[in-house]
Motif scaffolding. Structure first.
Motif, PDB file in Angstrom:
ATOM      1  N   THR A   1       0.826  -1.213   0.000  1.00 45.75           N
ATOM      2  CA  THR A   1       0.000   0.000   0.000  1.00 45.75           C
ATOM      3  C   THR A   1       0.860   1.262   0.000  1.00 45.75           C
ATOM      4  O   THR A   1       0.649   2.168  -0.804  1.00 45.75           O
TER       5      THR A   1
ATOM      6  N   ASN B   1       1.167   3.553  -3.459  1.00 47.72           N
ATOM      7  CA  ASN B   1       0.631   4.914  -3.430  1.00 47.72           C
ATOM      8  C   ASN B   1       1.740   5.959  -3.483  1.00 47.72           C
ATOM      9  O   ASN B   1       1.563   7.039  -4.059  1.00 47.72           O
TER      10      ASN B   1
ATOM     11  N   ASP C   1      -4.720   7.593   1.355  1.00 45.83           N
ATOM     12  CA  ASP C   1      -4.731   6.138   1.537  1.00 45.83           C
ATOM     13  C   ASP C   1      -3.542   5.671   2.372  1.00 45.83           C
ATOM     14  O   ASP C   1      -3.670   4.753   3.195  1.00 45.83           O
TER      15      ASP C   1
ATOM     16  N   ASP D   1     -11.201  10.484   2.590  1.00 50.13           N
ATOM     17  CA  ASP D   1     -11.239   9.580   1.441  1.00 50.13           C
ATOM     18  C   ASP D   1     -12.570   9.714   0.710  1.00 50.13           C
ATOM     19  O   ASP D   1     -12.627   9.754  -0.530  1.00 50.13           O
TER      20      ASP D   1
ATOM     21  N   PRO E   1      -7.187   0.580  -0.111  1.00 49.99           N
ATOM     22  CA  PRO E   1      -6.011   1.433  -0.342  1.00 49.99           C
ATOM     23  C   PRO E   1      -4.865   0.710  -1.042  1.00 49.99           C
ATOM     24  O   PRO E   1      -4.098   1.332  -1.785  1.00 49.99           O
TER      25      PRO E   1
ATOM     26  N   ASN F   1      -5.896   0.462  -4.928  1.00 54.85           N
ATOM     27  CA  ASN F   1      -6.047   1.712  -5.685  1.00 54.85           C
ATOM     28  C   ASN F   1      -4.906   1.983  -6.656  1.00 54.85           C
ATOM     29  O   ASN F   1      -5.147   2.330  -7.821  1.00 54.85           O
TER      30      ASN F   1
END
Length: 332
Positions: free
Chosen positions: A38, A42, A70, A111, A283, A286
């Motif tokens: 994650t 990100n 996230d 979010d 998250p 994504n």
């Protein structure tokens, strides 16, 4: 123990996802892997957007903010969970619980707002393409993100202050892997009617309102796409929304499933398990959703790694590693 003021409570117990000792190493490894993926995924999105001038557009500005949120969202819950598993402890002190609850609520609401702003951005881009750059100017984009942060912070602060007024008894076990607002409120010995009213009303307004805005935006988007004469034009227009629509479906589908299912009395432990979907899994997915279907992100990442490879510091480090390897080989 007699009910006491909340400030006299020293600690809570986080029961986690499972009480079985033999499952703890598996849970630790699984959540550590998901957390690292994650953060790395990100972070790469943020670096790609910030380092490539081609991506300095409203859509990618909001995407980089979503990636930042996230990272923060996952970081409020998973590290403490990993620490408790590693130390074989379930304890979280009172101040730490309130702090975790504050930041969890902050980033969950944020979010929600960022996804709504991104839906509005896609609505303007497809339904009003000629006026897109005029409407979605840098000032408006910054203002939308700033308002999202301010509203989220105020909502989270209000919930935290309302929890501080509660008194707790001896039963301080939270059947969750973090201090979730609803679970903490249900532990109170004092009257929590106002807390429940605030929690459910804010969930309705801050969840239902943005969701209604997203659905309205996509109803207009689909109507505009249907009006495009060419099949290629329809595909191109829809492809710009597919990633965002996937993330929205994943986030709202899992979060609504958790909170609608939590009304059952027997679902406290099961809601902790299903909440993993929107607190950790969403998250983590994504970056994959946005990068795998997005050629702009792929090219930006390729250019970023190309510049990183040509960085003098990286080249010097590579030369030193090769030299060290040559020195070690004769000694083997």
């Amino acid at each position: 123990m007699e009910p006491g003021n909340g400030t006299q409570i020293s600690e809570f117990l986080l029961l986690g996802l499972s009480q079985a000792l033999e499952l703890q190493p598996l849970i630790f490894g699984l959540f550590l892997s998901m957390y690292l993926i994650t953060v790395l995924g990100n972070l790469l999105i943020i670096l790609a957007v910030s380092s490539d001038s081609h991506l300095h557009t409203p859509m990618y500005f909001f995407l980089s903010n979503l990636s930042l949120v996230d990272i923060c969202f996952t970081s409020t819950t998973v590290p403490k969970m990993l620490w408790n598993i590693q130390t074989q402890s379930k304890v979280i002190n009172y101040e730490g619980c309130i702090t975790q609850m504050y930041f969890y609520t902050l980033f969950a609401v944020l979010d929600n707002f960022i996804l709504t702003v991104m839906a509005y951005d896609r609505f303007v881009a497809i339904c009003h393409p000629l006026h897109y750059m005029v409407i979605m100017n840098p000032r408006l984009c910054g203002l939308l993100v700033l308002l999202s942060w301010m509203m989220s912070a105020m909502v989270s602060l209000l919930h935290s202050l309302m929890v501080l007024r509660l008194s707790f008894c001896s039963d301080l076990e939270i059947p969750h892997f973090f201090c979730e607002l609803n679970q903490v409120i249900q532990l109170a010995c004092s009257d929590n009617f106002l807390n429940n009213i605030l929690m459910y009303s804010s969930a309705g307004l801050l969840g239902g309102g943005p969701l209604a805005g997203i659905l309205y935006s996509y109803s207009k988007i689909l109507s505009s796409i249907c009006g495009i004469p060419s099949a290629q034009g329809k595909y191109k227009a829809f492809s710009t929304c597919a990633s965002h629509l996937s993330v929205v479906s994943l986030f709202y589908g899992t979060s609504l499933g958790v909170y609608l299912g939590s009304t059952a009395a027997h679902s406290a432990q099961s809601s902790a398990t299903t909440s993993v979907m929107y607190t950790v899994v969403t998250p983590m997915l994504n970056p994959f959703i946005y990068s795998l279907r997005n050629n702009d992100i792929k090219r930006a990442l390729q250019r970023f790694f190309g510049r990183l490879k040509n960085c003098p510091g990286i080249q010097v480090l590579s030369i030193r590693v090769r030299s060290l390897t040559k020195l070690i080989q004769p000694l083997e």
